[in-house]
Design a protein around this motif. Structure first.
Motif, PDB file in Angstrom:
ATOM      1  N   LEU A  10     -17.368  15.675  23.500  1.00  0.00           N
ATOM      2  CA  LEU A  10     -16.690  14.425  23.154  1.00  0.00           C
ATOM      3  C   LEU A  10     -17.709  13.302  22.979  1.00  0.00           C
ATOM      4  CD1 LEU A  10     -14.186  12.726  22.694  1.00  0.00           C
ATOM      5  CD2 LEU A  10     -13.969  12.462  25.175  1.00  0.00           C
ATOM      6  N   ARG A  11     -18.691  13.234  23.866  1.00  0.00           N
ATOM      7  CA  ARG A  11     -19.744  12.220  23.730  1.00  0.00           C
ATOM      8  C   ARG A  11     -20.440  12.354  22.371  1.00  0.00           C
ATOM      9  NH1 ARG A  11     -21.882  10.029  28.658  1.00  0.00           N
ATOM     10  NH2 ARG A  11     -20.773  10.771  30.497  1.00  0.00           N
ATOM     11  N   ALA A  12     -20.793  13.597  22.040  1.00  0.00           N
ATOM     12  CA  ALA A  12     -21.514  13.840  20.792  1.00  0.00           C
ATOM     13  C   ALA A  12     -20.668  13.490  19.572  1.00  0.00           C
ATOM     14  CB  ALA A  12     -21.966  15.294  20.729  1.00  0.00           C
ATOM     15  N   MET A  69     -27.405   1.940  21.329  1.00  0.00           N
ATOM     16  CA  MET A  69     -26.071   2.506  21.545  1.00  0.00           C
ATOM     17  C   MET A  69     -26.061   3.980  21.937  1.00  0.00           C
ATOM     18  SD  MET A  69     -23.544   0.801  18.696  1.00  0.00           S
ATOM     19  CE  MET A  69     -23.293  -0.970  18.619  1.00  0.00           C
ATOM     20  N   ARG A  70     -26.959   4.764  21.389  1.00  0.00           N
ATOM     21  CA  ARG A  70     -26.909   6.197  21.681  1.00  0.00           C
ATOM     22  C   ARG A  70     -27.013   6.506  23.176  1.00  0.00           C
ATOM     23  NH1 ARG A  70     -30.212  11.496  19.394  1.00  0.00           N
ATOM     24  NH2 ARG A  70     -30.022  12.648  21.333  1.00  0.00           N
ATOM     25  N   PRO A  71     -27.907   5.849  23.965  1.00  0.00           N
ATOM     26  CA  PRO A  71     -27.973   6.155  25.396  1.00  0.00           C
ATOM     27  C   PRO A  71     -26.648   5.954  26.120  1.00  0.00           C
ATOM     28  CG  PRO A  71     -29.907   4.918  24.727  1.00  0.00           C
ATOM     29  CD  PRO A  71     -28.955   4.885  23.567  1.00  0.00           C
ATOM     30  N   VAL A  72     -25.835   5.008  25.653  1.00  0.00           N
ATOM     31  CA  VAL A  72     -24.530   4.797  26.286  1.00  0.00           C
ATOM     32  C   VAL A  72     -23.650   6.015  26.071  1.00  0.00           C
ATOM     33  CG1 VAL A  72     -22.466   3.352  26.367  1.00  0.00           C
ATOM     34  CG2 VAL A  72     -24.705   2.307  25.967  1.00  0.00           C
ATOM     35  N   GLU A  74     -24.602   9.056  25.287  1.00  0.00           N
ATOM     36  CA  GLU A  74     -25.201  10.277  25.807  1.00  0.00           C
ATOM     37  C   GLU A  74     -25.250  10.324  27.331  1.00  0.00           C
ATOM     38  OE1 GLU A  74     -29.228  12.989  25.113  1.00  0.00           O
ATOM     39  OE2 GLU A  74     -29.147  10.921  24.384  1.00  0.00           O
ATOM     40  N   LEU A  75     -25.556   9.183  27.972  1.00  0.00           N
ATOM     41  CA  LEU A  75     -25.819   9.183  29.411  1.00  0.00           C
ATOM     42  C   LEU A  75     -24.920   8.258  30.228  1.00  0.00           C
ATOM     43  CD1 LEU A  75     -29.719   8.955  29.107  1.00  0.00           C
ATOM     44  CD2 LEU A  75     -28.363  11.027  29.486  1.00  0.00           C
ATOM     45  N   GLU A  79     -16.581   5.243  31.976  1.00  0.00           N
ATOM     46  CA  GLU A  79     -16.010   3.933  31.657  1.00  0.00           C
ATOM     47  C   GLU A  79     -16.930   3.139  30.737  1.00  0.00           C
ATOM     48  OE1 GLU A  79     -18.055   3.261  35.713  1.00  0.00           O
ATOM     49  OE2 GLU A  79     -17.014   4.859  34.626  1.00  0.00           O
ATOM     50  N   GLU A  80     -18.230   3.412  30.783  1.00  0.00           N
ATOM     51  CA  GLU A  80     -19.158   2.749  29.864  1.00  0.00           C
ATOM     52  C   GLU A  80     -18.980   3.278  28.444  1.00  0.00           C
ATOM     53  OE1 GLU A  80     -22.915   1.778  32.853  1.00  0.00           O
ATOM     54  OE2 GLU A  80     -22.800   3.732  31.869  1.00  0.00           O
ATOM     55  N   VAL A  81     -18.840   4.581  28.311  1.00  0.00           N
ATOM     56  CA  VAL A  81     -18.630   5.177  26.993  1.00  0.00           C
ATOM     57  C   VAL A  81     -17.313   4.679  26.390  1.00  0.00           C
ATOM     58  CG1 VAL A  81     -18.303   7.317  25.706  1.00  0.00           C
ATOM     59  CG2 VAL A  81     -19.957   7.233  27.595  1.00  0.00           C
TER      60      VAL A  81
END
Length: 256
Positions: A10-12, A69-72, A74-75, A79-81
């Protein structure tokens, strides 16, 4: 999927939705390195308002956006994503992005859904149906404020702000009841509705008791006094969201 969790897939996929829209606009505007107009403006707002950067230090390149944005995605914590997903859905002028987010979250069976710019937790099919039905019913003229309250309740619950979520849930019921009757309080509104549409006294009393709970609980509908925190957790907030959504639909249906 369970609440408070998002899968790596889902993150990806959420990040892919963002990156794809960025690349599409760059190709349309014949940009090879710099962001297109929409994403350049959006990234500046994001950098200043969410990251606290000064405007003259905000880059214009695709790599600048990727680095921020990508680190958010991915990591970051769940709740941050989801918070970034919600912010992008509300602020990006590229409407395709919000539709992509909503589709991906549904396809990946995420316990959260993007509804009109708000990320709302839906931990079961029953809760989902109740919330969707309430939002659909509140498309009637004069009930826009109640829809905002219910969406805020879901957004606050996703962010872990349980007392705020409970308050917004009960405000949705109060707003609908008062809008339908013109009465000044929930108690009077329910009494008025029951005159034309018989409501079992236990049902009316039950919801008045729940309203009383939100009035008495420290920090829900009144300021927190002393050091005591609001006596409300995730379970109570989830219950109130789905219960208030169902009751809103009931009130609109019996008075329609």
């Amino acid at each position: 999927m369970a609440l408070k969790s998002i899968s790596d897939i889902l993150r990806a996929r959420l990040w892919d939705a963002v990156y794809s829209r960025v690349e599409i606009e760059m190709r349309k505007e014949a940009m090879r390195i710099d962001l297109g107009t929409t994403w350049r403006q959006l990234f500046r707002v994001y950098s200043v308002k969410r990251l606290g950067r000064f405007a003259d230090s905000v880059g214009r390149k695709r790599d600048n956006l990727v680095d921020a944005m990508r680190p958010v995605f991915e990591l970051g914590r769940y709740e941050e994503v989801l918070g970034l997903v919600e912010w992008l859905a509300r602020n990006c002028k590229d409407l395709t992005l919000a539709r992509s987010f909503a589709r991906i979250m549904e396809e990946e069976r995420c316990a959260y859904r993007l509804l009109e710019g708000a990320v709302v937790p839906i931990s079961s099919e029953e809760e989902g149906r109740a919330i969707y039905a309430a939002l659909d019913a509140m498309h009637r003229p004069g009930l826009g404020g109640a829809r905002v309250h219910l969406l805020k309740a879901g957004s606050s619950l996703t962010a872990g702000e349980y007392a705020d979520s409970v308050r917004e849930s009960i405000h949705a019921v109060e707003s609908v009841a008062r809008s339908l009757t013109g009465e000044a309080s929930l108690l009077k509104a329910l009494t008025e509705i029951s005159k034309g549409h018989p409501m079992h006294p236990a049902l009316r009393s039950g919801f008045n008791s729940i309203y009383g709970y939100t009035s008495d609980a420290n920090g829900i509908r009144h300021p927190m006094i002393g050091d005591e925190a609001a006596m409300v957790g995730e379970a109570e907030a989830i219950f109130m969201l789905s219960s208030c959504a169902a009751f809103v639909t009931y009130l609109i249906n019996v008075t329609n």
